[in-house]
Design a protein around this motif. Structure first.
Motif, mmCIF file in Angstrom:
data_model
loop_
_atom_site.group_PDB
_atom_site.id
_atom_site.type_symbol
_atom_site.label_atom_id
_atom_site.label_comp_id
_atom_site.label_asym_id
_atom_site.label_seq_id
_atom_site.Cartn_x
_atom_site.Cartn_y
_atom_site.Cartn_z
ATOM 1 N N PRO A 59 0.727 -1.213 -0.045
ATOM 2 C CA PRO A 59 -0.053 0.115 -0.126
ATOM 3 C C PRO A 59 0.826 1.104 0.107
ATOM 4 O O PRO A 59 0.320 2.440 -0.095
ATOM 5 C CB PRO A 59 -0.620 -0.198 1.519
ATOM 6 N N GLU A 60 1.909 1.178 0.323
ATOM 7 C CA GLU A 60 2.936 2.449 0.625
ATOM 8 C C GLU A 60 3.994 2.778 -0.483
ATOM 9 O O GLU A 60 4.564 3.631 -0.407
ATOM 10 C CB GLU A 60 3.539 2.578 1.744
ATOM 11 N N ARG A 61 4.433 1.634 -1.284
ATOM 12 C CA ARG A 61 5.593 1.789 -2.121
ATOM 13 C C ARG A 61 5.137 1.880 -3.649
ATOM 14 O O ARG A 61 4.453 0.888 -4.225
ATOM 15 C CB ARG A 61 6.397 0.350 -1.994
ATOM 16 N N ARG A 62 5.534 3.146 -4.018
ATOM 17 C CA ARG A 62 4.605 3.502 -5.395
ATOM 18 C C ARG A 62 6.153 3.583 -6.258
ATOM 19 O O ARG A 62 7.051 4.389 -6.154
ATOM 20 C CB ARG A 62 3.884 4.624 -5.468
ATOM 21 N N TYR A 63 5.925 3.032 -7.348
ATOM 22 C CA TYR A 63 7.240 3.188 -8.732
ATOM 23 C C TYR A 63 6.679 3.736 -9.993
ATOM 24 O O TYR A 63 5.702 3.696 -10.221
ATOM 25 C CB TYR A 63 7.782 1.737 -8.762
ATOM 26 N N ARG A 64 7.679 4.333 -10.641
ATOM 27 C CA ARG A 64 7.298 4.783 -11.946
ATOM 28 C C ARG A 64 8.364 4.497 -13.000
ATOM 29 O O ARG A 64 9.764 4.471 -12.619
ATOM 30 C CB ARG A 64 7.323 6.264 -11.723
ATOM 31 N N ILE A 65 7.973 4.096 -14.189
ATOM 32 C CA ILE A 65 8.845 3.956 -15.362
ATOM 33 C C ILE A 65 8.411 4.298 -16.369
ATOM 34 O O ILE A 65 7.107 4.570 -16.737
ATOM 35 C CB ILE A 65 8.864 2.173 -15.742
ATOM 36 N N ARG A 66 9.274 5.258 -17.071
ATOM 37 C CA ARG A 66 8.976 5.875 -18.448
ATOM 38 C C ARG A 66 9.724 5.255 -19.506
ATOM 39 O O ARG A 66 10.714 5.101 -19.512
ATOM 40 C CB ARG A 66 9.183 7.432 -18.572
ATOM 41 N N ILE A 67 9.072 4.734 -20.576
ATOM 42 C CA ILE A 67 9.681 3.980 -21.508
ATOM 43 C C ILE A 67 9.450 4.836 -22.877
ATOM 44 O O ILE A 67 8.177 5.049 -23.343
ATOM 45 C CB ILE A 67 8.993 2.505 -21.726
ATOM 46 N N PHE A 68 10.483 5.314 -23.752
ATOM 47 C CA PHE A 68 10.253 6.082 -24.671
ATOM 48 C C PHE A 68 9.781 5.306 -25.920
ATOM 49 O O PHE A 68 10.763 5.627 -26.956
ATOM 50 C CB PHE A 68 11.800 6.887 -24.707
ATOM 51 N N GLU A 69 8.798 4.661 -25.878
ATOM 52 C CA GLU A 69 8.363 3.983 -26.968
ATOM 53 C C GLU A 69 6.750 3.842 -26.966
ATOM 54 O O GLU A 69 6.233 4.059 -25.668
ATOM 55 C CB GLU A 69 8.572 2.600 -27.040
ATOM 56 N N PRO A 70 6.082 3.978 -27.867
ATOM 57 C CA PRO A 70 4.564 3.679 -27.734
ATOM 58 C C PRO A 70 4.258 2.405 -27.148
ATOM 59 O O PRO A 70 4.918 1.593 -27.396
ATOM 60 C CB PRO A 70 3.824 3.972 -29.353
ATOM 61 N N VAL A 71 3.017 2.164 -26.670
ATOM 62 C CA VAL A 71 2.600 1.140 -25.849
ATOM 63 C C VAL A 71 2.604 0.100 -26.934
ATOM 64 O O VAL A 71 3.021 -1.274 -26.489
ATOM 65 C CB VAL A 71 1.325 1.102 -25.187
ATOM 66 N N SER A 72 2.161 -0.043 -28.149
ATOM 67 C CA SER A 72 2.355 -0.850 -29.142
ATOM 68 C C SER A 72 3.875 -1.693 -29.447
ATOM 69 O O SER A 72 3.988 -2.695 -29.976
ATOM 70 C CB SER A 72 1.815 -0.593 -30.390
ATOM 71 N N ARG A 73 4.950 -0.886 -28.964
ATOM 72 C CA ARG A 73 6.215 -1.275 -29.387
ATOM 73 C C ARG A 73 6.964 -1.851 -27.917
ATOM 74 O O ARG A 73 8.100 -2.014 -28.045
ATOM 75 C CB ARG A 73 7.072 -0.073 -30.039
ATOM 76 N N VAL A 74 6.390 -1.542 -26.845
ATOM 77 C CA VAL A 74 7.062 -1.991 -25.749
ATOM 78 C C VAL A 74 7.068 -3.375 -25.583
ATOM 79 O O VAL A 74 6.078 -4.205 -26.060
ATOM 80 C CB VAL A 74 6.208 -1.176 -24.271
ATOM 81 N N SER A 75 7.937 -4.215 -25.034
ATOM 82 C CA SER A 75 8.273 -5.555 -24.673
ATOM 83 C C SER A 75 9.023 -5.704 -23.568
ATOM 84 O O SER A 75 9.292 -4.785 -22.968
ATOM 85 C CB SER A 75 9.038 -6.153 -25.845
ATOM 86 N N GLU A 76 8.820 -6.755 -22.933
ATOM 87 C CA GLU A 76 9.451 -7.398 -21.748
ATOM 88 C C GLU A 76 10.761 -6.746 -21.567
ATOM 89 O O GLU A 76 11.448 -6.427 -20.480
ATOM 90 C CB GLU A 76 9.243 -8.719 -21.486
ATOM 91 N N THR A 77 11.710 -6.855 -22.909
ATOM 92 C CA THR A 77 13.017 -6.332 -22.607
ATOM 93 C C THR A 77 13.195 -4.982 -22.256
ATOM 94 O O THR A 77 14.209 -4.513 -21.929
ATOM 95 C CB THR A 77 13.647 -6.689 -23.953
ATOM 96 N N ASP A 78 11.979 -4.273 -22.647
ATOM 97 C CA ASP A 78 12.326 -2.780 -22.214
ATOM 98 C C ASP A 78 12.143 -2.287 -20.695
ATOM 99 O O ASP A 78 12.400 -1.402 -20.213
ATOM 100 C CB ASP A 78 11.066 -2.005 -22.946
#
Length: 97
Positions: A59-78
């Protein structure tokens, strides 16, 4: 379950795919919240479109990731390696992008 308000319906499958990958990659519990969105940036020198992932581990630990690709091009390796998780902590401050 949340209802989508606008956005591209063709992205729904990609958003769900990314959510599943994030849950698996970071070993999140079923009740941990994961939010995935595609954003249009208007920052000089940055891609026009990127993917933003916010997730909570407990409930208390929030994380953020920004990937410089559109959602259609994001893969697990990103996704970043798991040992970087502490550096992904989202303290509510705006990031550089």
């Amino acid at each position: 379950m949340f209802q989508r308000l606008g956005g591209r319906t063709r992205n729904v499958a990609h958003l769900e795919r990314i959510e599943t990958a994030v849950r698996k990659h970071f070993s999140l519990a079923e009740n941990d919240l994961v939010l995935v969105s595609e954003e249009n940036l208007r920052v000089p020198g940055f891609p026009a479109c990127c993917t933003l992932v916010r997730f909570w581990k407990g409930p208390e630990r929030r994380y953020r990731i920004r990937i410089f690709e559109p959602v259609s091009r994001v893969s697990e390796t990103d996704l970043p390696v798991t040992w970087l998780l502490p550096s992904l902590t989202d303290d509510g401050e705006p990031d550089c992008c």
